[in-house]
Design an enzyme around this catalytic site. Sequence first.
Site, PDB file in Angstrom:
ATOM      1  N   GLY A 169       0.727  -1.274  -0.124  1.00  0.00           N
ATOM      2  CA  GLY A 169      -0.055   0.105   0.169  1.00  0.00           C
ATOM      3  C   GLY A 169       0.819   1.247  -0.038  1.00  0.00           C
ATOM      4  N   GLY A 170       0.486   2.068   1.058  1.00  0.00           N
ATOM      5  CA  GLY A 170       1.376   3.403   0.812  1.00  0.00           C
ATOM      6  C   GLY A 170       2.806   3.315   1.302  1.00  0.00           C
ATOM      7  N   GLY A 404      17.869   7.108 -35.395  1.00  0.00           N
ATOM      8  CA  GLY A 404      17.344   8.112 -34.508  1.00  0.00           C
ATOM      9  C   GLY A 404      18.093   7.940 -33.010  1.00  0.00           C
ATOM     10  CB  ALA A 405      19.703   5.036 -31.423  1.00  0.00           C
TER      11      ALA A 405
END
Length: 510
Positions: A169-170, A404-405
């Site tokens: 949880g938290g 693109g790399a």
Amino acid sequence: MKQILKVLEARREQARMGGGEARIQRQHDKGKLTARERIEILLDTGSFEEFDMFVEHRCTDFGMQDQRIPGDGVVTGNGLINGRLVYVFSKDFTVFGGSLSSAQAAKIQKVQAAALKTGAPIIGIFDAGGARIQEGVESLAGYADIFVENVMASGVIPQISVIMGPCAGGDVYSPALTDFIFMVKDTSYMYVTGPDVVKTVTNEEVSHESLGGASIHAVKSGVVDGAFDNDVHALEEMRRLIDFLPLSNREKPPIWNSFDDPDREELSLDRLIPDNPNQPYDMRELIEKVADEGDFFEISPHFGSNILCGFGRIEGTTVGFVANQPMTLAGVLDIDASRKAARFVRFCDCFNLPIVTFVDVPGFMPGTKQEYGGLIKHGAKLLFAYTEATVPKVTVITRKAYGGAYDVMSSKHLRGDVNYAWPKAEIAVMGAKGAVEIIFRKDIGDAEKIAEKTKEYEDNFANPYIAAKLGFIDDIIMPHSTRRRVARALRTLKNKTLENPWKKHSNIPL
Ligand code: HXC
């Protein structure tokens, strides 16, 4: 007076015992240290100053009025790591499983606020079962208060979480808001809901380890940045990590004495790149040979391991290293590598740490698995992070920088400050074979012509000179001189100033 002091000491002793001897013994039997023992190891000897030792919860439901333990399940305060101030909170599993009451939340919030105000890192040690069930919404409100402090402190002070027990949880969401999360193998787990709830809701039977052990989060999910063998090792490594970090974003990177000559040459680097361009080599060797004394604190070594990220020093000053790793998937950029490196680059930029990037990248990973997983958005994170970063950026292309790399990996085009290439670098849209198969598709059956055209493409493009002619590469350097050249570049960039246009905040592709 003597009696009064005795009472104080007795009360302190009671608080130090947390949930009592039997529960402390259970903690030890599981191979875990107590909250206080952990702080003792984390901080310089005798430097811990505790706050709020006598705070108790105020719950009266479910018989809780008869079960009040001073300190209420968390030990908080500040101390020193190698003489530098840090704030700390350490959840005490022996008190209601470390679960969060509203009183405990206020204790944690107090040290979070103090760390932010004074400009010092905060380290949270987690060993806790989430919201205190007996307190209901008051506990949930307490978590929200902690989350707000986490978010306000993000980018201002380093926030580090160490998971040292079962956390739910938290107690996983607050760590998730911090800069780095580390775990201990076999004794710590992280999940939003534990195996019992999973069984109830989905009928799935799963063990603690396969739901949220270090083998999942340090390798598959990438939620954590590293896993260590035991509590002591993890805490010692946290001390080492803090040494690399500035105390806040108001500071320059820390400088430690270095006895390593910045002009040191490494002749072995001239032989690092194999003759066969498809043969891998270990990029970690380059980082270790460039960094002072070979000291490299790696982040997420087992997740997205086709990219290496971590801290080292040059001339005693911390730098962030980012490097494609040809040993894994040929160093390709995929979803995991892009996410991991983007977050690391942003951390460095938040905290004024120069970034040194070593490039050997064949491109982005093709395929449906990556496209369905959103490679476009995840790859864009790295592109965004490098572009946005205003810290000094020094880049060395060792071998491939394709497509693109090439742009993404801290190229000159993304405001790279000093960009070098080794003589064997290949800066092109793609490798020669792939390029020729596209341009000369109709001749694919003519092996001789394809070989000739491949050779022609290699001669024309598989080198760093075209990029150097265009000024996209500032110089072609000898591999053995890399440390000297990088150190010199960083020295010249010490007083770099670059500001992005005013905005409320950017909108990185999440
Ligand atoms: C109160 C708790 C508790 C909790 C454990 N304890 N979790 N008390 N509130 N949340 C107590 C137990 O009663 C027990 O008390 C002691 O801590 C040790 O717990 P065990 O179950 O015996 O230990 P273990 O078998 O190791 O299991 C640990 C555990 C399990 C996996 C954490 O206790 C568990 O699943 N707890 C509940 C987790 C949970 O669902 N929490 C709520 C999450 S919701 P004694 O007296 O016997 O020592 C949440 C909302 C936040 O956190 C919102 C965030 C967005």
